[in-house]
Design a protein around this motif. Structure first.
Motif, PDB file in Angstrom:
ATOM      1  N   LEU A  39      12.031   6.228   3.337  1.00  0.00           N
ATOM      2  CA  LEU A  39      11.030   5.165   3.411  1.00  0.00           C
ATOM      3  C   LEU A  39       9.970   5.319   2.329  1.00  0.00           C
ATOM      4  N   ILE A  40       9.505   6.530   2.101  1.00  0.00           N
ATOM      5  CA  ILE A  40       8.464   6.723   1.095  1.00  0.00           C
ATOM      6  C   ILE A  40       9.014   6.474  -0.310  1.00  0.00           C
ATOM      7  N   VAL A  41      10.263   6.815  -0.566  1.00  0.00           N
ATOM      8  CA  VAL A  41      10.866   6.530  -1.873  1.00  0.00           C
ATOM      9  C   VAL A  41      11.061   5.021  -2.049  1.00  0.00           C
ATOM     10  N   PHE A  42      11.497   4.345  -0.991  1.00  0.00           N
ATOM     11  CA  PHE A  42      11.652   2.889  -1.040  1.00  0.00           C
ATOM     12  C   PHE A  42      10.313   2.212  -1.309  1.00  0.00           C
ATOM     13  N   LEU A  43       9.270   2.629  -0.610  1.00  0.00           N
ATOM     14  CA  LEU A  43       7.945   2.048  -0.818  1.00  0.00           C
ATOM     15  C   LEU A  43       7.391   2.399  -2.193  1.00  0.00           C
ATOM     16  N   PHE A  44       7.707   3.576  -2.689  1.00  0.00           N
ATOM     17  CA  PHE A  44       7.272   4.017  -4.001  1.00  0.00           C
ATOM     18  C   PHE A  44       7.776   3.074  -5.090  1.00  0.00           C
ATOM     19  N   VAL A  45       8.979   2.555  -4.924  1.00  0.00           N
ATOM     20  CA  VAL A  45       9.573   1.648  -5.903  1.00  0.00           C
ATOM     21  C   VAL A  45       9.257   0.190  -5.583  1.00  0.00           C
ATOM     22  N   PHE A  46       9.323  -0.187  -4.319  1.00  0.00           N
ATOM     23  CA  PHE A  46       9.240  -1.587  -3.921  1.00  0.00           C
ATOM     24  C   PHE A  46       7.835  -2.178  -4.029  1.00  0.00           C
ATOM     25  N   ILE A  47       6.818  -1.431  -3.673  1.00  0.00           N
ATOM     26  CA  ILE A  47       5.460  -1.976  -3.598  1.00  0.00           C
ATOM     27  C   ILE A  47       4.922  -2.389  -4.974  1.00  0.00           C
ATOM     28  N   SER A  83      -5.644  -6.538  -9.452  1.00  0.00           N
ATOM     29  CA  SER A  83      -6.314  -5.362  -8.896  1.00  0.00           C
ATOM     30  C   SER A  83      -5.427  -4.651  -7.872  1.00  0.00           C
ATOM     31  N   PHE A  84      -4.678  -5.403  -7.080  1.00  0.00           N
ATOM     32  CA  PHE A  84      -3.755  -4.762  -6.143  1.00  0.00           C
ATOM     33  C   PHE A  84      -2.565  -4.137  -6.861  1.00  0.00           C
ATOM     34  N   LEU A  85      -2.137  -4.716  -7.978  1.00  0.00           N
ATOM     35  CA  LEU A  85      -1.075  -4.101  -8.783  1.00  0.00           C
ATOM     36  C   LEU A  85      -1.545  -2.765  -9.343  1.00  0.00           C
ATOM     37  N   ILE A  86      -2.749  -2.728  -9.868  1.00  0.00           N
ATOM     38  CA  ILE A  86      -3.306  -1.475 -10.393  1.00  0.00           C
ATOM     39  C   ILE A  86      -3.486  -0.457  -9.273  1.00  0.00           C
ATOM     40  N   GLU A  87      -3.904  -0.936  -8.095  1.00  0.00           N
ATOM     41  CA  GLU A  87      -4.060  -0.027  -6.959  1.00  0.00           C
ATOM     42  C   GLU A  87      -2.721   0.568  -6.532  1.00  0.00           C
ATOM     43  N   SER A  88      -1.673  -0.246  -6.507  1.00  0.00           N
ATOM     44  CA  SER A  88      -0.367   0.275  -6.096  1.00  0.00           C
ATOM     45  C   SER A  88       0.174   1.283  -7.100  1.00  0.00           C
ATOM     46  N   ILE A  89      -0.080   1.065  -8.375  1.00  0.00           N
ATOM     47  CA  ILE A  89       0.341   2.032  -9.385  1.00  0.00           C
ATOM     48  C   ILE A  89      -0.465   3.319  -9.248  1.00  0.00           C
ATOM     49  N   ALA A  90      -1.760   3.193  -8.979  1.00  0.00           N
ATOM     50  CA  ALA A  90      -2.597   4.383  -8.785  1.00  0.00           C
ATOM     51  C   ALA A  90      -2.167   5.177  -7.559  1.00  0.00           C
ATOM     52  N   ILE A  91      -1.816   4.496  -6.479  1.00  0.00           N
ATOM     53  CA  ILE A  91      -1.344   5.186  -5.275  1.00  0.00           C
ATOM     54  C   ILE A  91      -0.033   5.914  -5.568  1.00  0.00           C
ATOM     55  N   ASP A  92       0.864   5.270  -6.317  1.00  0.00           N
ATOM     56  CA  ASP A  92       2.122   5.926  -6.674  1.00  0.00           C
ATOM     57  C   ASP A  92       1.885   7.157  -7.545  1.00  0.00           C
ATOM     58  N   LEU A  93       0.964   7.057  -8.487  1.00  0.00           N
ATOM     59  CA  LEU A  93       0.655   8.219  -9.321  1.00  0.00           C
ATOM     60  C   LEU A  93       0.009   9.331  -8.502  1.00  0.00           C
ATOM     61  N   TYR A  94      -0.815   8.974  -7.524  1.00  0.00           N
ATOM     62  CA  TYR A  94      -1.434   9.971  -6.654  1.00  0.00           C
ATOM     63  C   TYR A  94      -0.370  10.691  -5.818  1.00  0.00           C
ATOM     64  N   ILE A  95       0.553   9.933  -5.271  1.00  0.00           N
ATOM     65  CA  ILE A  95       1.621  10.547  -4.474  1.00  0.00           C
ATOM     66  C   ILE A  95       2.532  11.387  -5.362  1.00  0.00           C
ATOM     67  N   ALA A  96       2.843  10.897  -6.557  1.00  0.00           N
ATOM     68  CA  ALA A  96       3.728  11.645  -7.468  1.00  0.00           C
ATOM     69  C   ALA A  96       3.049  12.923  -7.955  1.00  0.00           C
ATOM     70  N   SER A  97       1.736  12.935  -8.042  1.00  0.00           N
ATOM     71  CA  SER A  97       1.050  14.138  -8.492  1.00  0.00           C
ATOM     72  C   SER A  97       1.111  15.258  -7.468  1.00  0.00           C
ATOM     73  N   HIS A  98       1.399  14.925  -6.217  1.00  0.00           N
ATOM     74  CA  HIS A  98       1.500  15.933  -5.158  1.00  0.00           C
ATOM     75  C   HIS A  98       2.932  16.392  -4.922  1.00  0.00           C
ATOM     76  N   ALA A  99       3.879  15.842  -5.658  1.00  0.00           N
ATOM     77  CA  ALA A  99       5.280  16.224  -5.468  1.00  0.00           C
ATOM     78  C   ALA A  99       5.508  17.643  -5.996  1.00  0.00           C
ATOM     79  N   ARG A 100       6.257  18.379  -5.254  1.00  0.00           N
ATOM     80  CA  ARG A 100       6.601  19.744  -5.662  1.00  0.00           C
ATOM     81  C   ARG A 100       7.953  19.725  -6.346  1.00  0.00           C
ATOM     82  N   MET A 101       8.028  20.412  -7.437  1.00  0.00           N
ATOM     83  CA  MET A 101       9.287  20.455  -8.185  1.00  0.00           C
ATOM     84  C   MET A 101      10.144  21.585  -7.680  1.00  0.00           C
TER      85      MET A 101
END
Length: 101
Positions: A39-47, A83-101
């Motif tokens: 679900l989080i991967v789907f939302l990461f791409v879809f939103i 503004s919502f497009l920029i917010e969704s990109i910022a949220i995706d970058l925030y979530i991606a910054s917490h991903a562990r490799m």
């Protein structure tokens, strides 16, 4: 069109709610299951794609209706969509910054 706008606005907040809920264990381990990760991967791409589609529609509508409305009213909704497009990109970058490799 108002229903589409509402869905785009509400769905923009869902990945952040899921991420914060998982961080403080408010969703009872849903993030550790396969369906939660899917679900989080789907939302990461879809939103962001949904918000980009909304922005394009609002730009087209504003140019079409700019003859009938004032300039400020015609370009208000594309600004909100951007503004919502920029917010969704910022949220995706925030979530991606917490991903562990």
């Amino acid at each position: 069109m108002n229903i589409f706008r509402g869905v785009a606005i509400i769905s923009t907040q869902v990945p952040l709610i899921l991420f914060v809920g998982a961080k403080f264990d408010l969703i009872f381990g849903f993030n550790r299951m396969d369906s939660g990760f899917g679900l989080i991967v789907f939302l990461f791409v879809f939103i962001p794609l949904l918000n980009l589609f909304w922005f394009i529609i609002e730009v087209i509508r504003s140019f079409k209706f700019s003859r009938h409305q004032s300039r400020a009213a015609a370009f208000l909704m594309p600004f909100i969509a951007a503004s919502f497009l920029i917010e969704s990109i910022a949220i995706d970058l925030y979530i991606a910054s917490h991903a562990r490799m």
